[in-house]
Write an enzyme that holds these catalytic residues in place. Structure first.
Site, mmCIF file in Angstrom:
data_model
loop_
_atom_site.group_PDB
_atom_site.id
_atom_site.type_symbol
_atom_site.label_atom_id
_atom_site.label_comp_id
_atom_site.label_asym_id
_atom_site.label_seq_id
_atom_site.Cartn_x
_atom_site.Cartn_y
_atom_site.Cartn_z
ATOM 1 N N GLU A 100 -4.235 -6.730 2.995
ATOM 2 C CA GLU A 100 -3.005 -7.426 3.396
ATOM 3 C C GLU A 100 -3.010 -8.894 2.987
ATOM 4 O O GLU A 100 -1.981 -9.429 2.555
ATOM 5 C CB GLU A 100 -2.819 -7.307 4.912
ATOM 6 C CG GLU A 100 -2.302 -5.955 5.375
ATOM 7 C CD GLU A 100 -3.382 -4.878 5.352
ATOM 8 O OE1 GLU A 100 -4.566 -5.222 5.189
ATOM 9 O OE2 GLU A 100 -3.038 -3.687 5.503
ATOM 10 N N HIS A 134 -0.512 0.263 15.473
ATOM 11 C CA HIS A 134 0.586 0.970 14.827
ATOM 12 C C HIS A 134 1.911 0.796 15.571
ATOM 13 O O HIS A 134 2.957 1.197 15.058
ATOM 14 C CB HIS A 134 0.262 2.467 14.723
ATOM 15 C CG HIS A 134 -0.949 2.763 13.908
ATOM 16 N ND1 HIS A 134 -2.220 2.645 14.394
ATOM 17 C CD2 HIS A 134 -1.080 3.148 12.613
ATOM 18 C CE1 HIS A 134 -3.095 2.958 13.454
ATOM 19 N NE2 HIS A 134 -2.429 3.264 12.362
ATOM 20 N N GLU A 152 0.832 -1.191 0.000
ATOM 21 C CA GLU A 152 0.000 0.000 0.000
ATOM 22 C C GLU A 152 0.873 1.250 0.000
ATOM 23 O O GLU A 152 1.690 1.437 0.905
ATOM 24 C CB GLU A 152 -0.907 -0.024 1.229
ATOM 25 C CG GLU A 152 -1.844 -1.223 1.236
ATOM 26 C CD GLU A 152 -2.249 -1.646 2.642
ATOM 27 O OE1 GLU A 152 -2.017 -0.882 3.603
ATOM 28 O OE2 GLU A 152 -2.777 -2.764 2.779
#
Length: 325
Positions: free
Chosen positions: A60, A129, A29
């Site tokens: 993914e 994250h 991405e």
């Protein structure tokens, strides 16, 4: 010899390997036009074109499944998961296909694929994250897990990973991406996967760390040195396969060991390392092996992120308990 950040060193590795081997390609991405969310793949699309630097949909599982197919048919894909915490959607592809294809096909097929995954805390990003879930991949037979600690070994290890005939998960500590610069040789340098390095030599205690925890562990070692205590610091670099011989050799000399990681404590990588130390040099131990790790919670919001991550004070406390045992 240029001084590079880890981002620049990984970018250099990709440039060099794509120039050397036309079967190497990058996908993920925003890796093309935007050069990646952290700019690791910057300028690759201009040099190698859209056929080898592919922007993909936000999927993914599709990125990894597509990569496995290409790897089984003569290519060497380097897919990027924007954050390791997003790779769970593709975990099935890695566990059920990539890691066992050589075994399943009795050697007829291999999957020469390197999955780059930025991971870890320290950049003020929450939850998925900043997670540190290396243990998921170390528990997967047929899969290697590599974690560089600095720009120079990041370039050398990534080249080795791409050339490996089997799948590799390449964890990149985001906190180290631009934290410091290091001299990286212009000429090609390839490190052997599965080998740890001694980052600092000492005879009083062994400290084991990797990724972004290495600088904090080195800081603790320097503070110990000011007190006249010299630490042997082992930088694992590859967690699977684990170079337990280097760890055991060190602990056999020092008699004491502290393992540092930012992943949650329970069932974390330190547990395996402690078991290996017990098996390899139990009679040399002067104290129980200590662990310094993240707590068993999800990565908190950034106001408490540094409280979650091990720092040199916590590492020093563990060292003193071990030395005073």
């Amino acid at each position: 010899m240029a001084e590079l950040t880890m981002v620049e060193a990984i970018n250099l590795a990709l440039h060099q390997e794509m120039a050397r081997d036309e079967t190497v390609l990058v996908l993920g991405e925003d890796v093309g036009v935007d050069g990646g969310i952290f700019r690791v793949t910057r300028d690759l699309i201009e040099e190698y074109g859209e056929a080898r630097v592919m922007d993909t949909p936000l999927a993914e599982s599709g990125i990894l499944g597509f990569s496995i197919g290409m790897a089984m048919n003569g290519m060497k894909p380097v897919p990027e998961m924007q954050f390791s915490g997003f790779a769970y959607l593709g975990f099935h592809q890695l566990e059920s296909h990539a890691s066992r294809m050589r075994w399943r096909s009795q050697g007829r097929f291999s999957v020469p694929m390197t999955v780059r995954m930025p991971y870890g805390g320290g950049v003020r990003a929450l939850e998925h994250h900043s997670e540190s879930r290396e243990i998921f991949y170390t528990h997967m037979p047929g899969m290697k897990l590599v974690i560089p600690s600095g720009p120079r070994n990041a370039r050398a290890l990534l080249l080795a990973a791409i050339r490996d005939p089997d799948p590799v998960v390449f964890f990149e500590p985001k906190a180290s991406y631009r934290a410091f610069r290091e001299e990286v040789p212009d000429d090609e340098e390839v490190m052997e996967l599965g080998r740890a390095r001694t980052a600092r030599e000492g005879g009083d205690i062994t400290l084991v760390a990797w990724g972004a925890m290495l600088p904090r562990t080195m800081e603790a070692a320097e503070r110990l040195s000011e007190e006249g205590i010299e630490a042997d610091v082992i930088d694992l670099l590859t967690l699977s396969p684990l170079d337990y011989e280097t760890v055991v050799d060190s602990v056999a000399r020092t008699g004491r060991c502290v393992v540092v990681h930012e992943a949650p404590l329970s069932y974390g990588p330190a547990g395996e390392i402690v078991a290996r130390v017990n098996e390899g040099c139990f009679l040399s131990l002067e104290a129980p092996v200590a662990r310094v790790a993240g707590p068993d919670v999800h990565m908190p919001y950034f106001a408490r992120e540094q409280l979650y991550l091990p720092d040199s004070d916590r590492i020093l406390d563990a060292c003193r308990r071990t030395l005073d045992f």
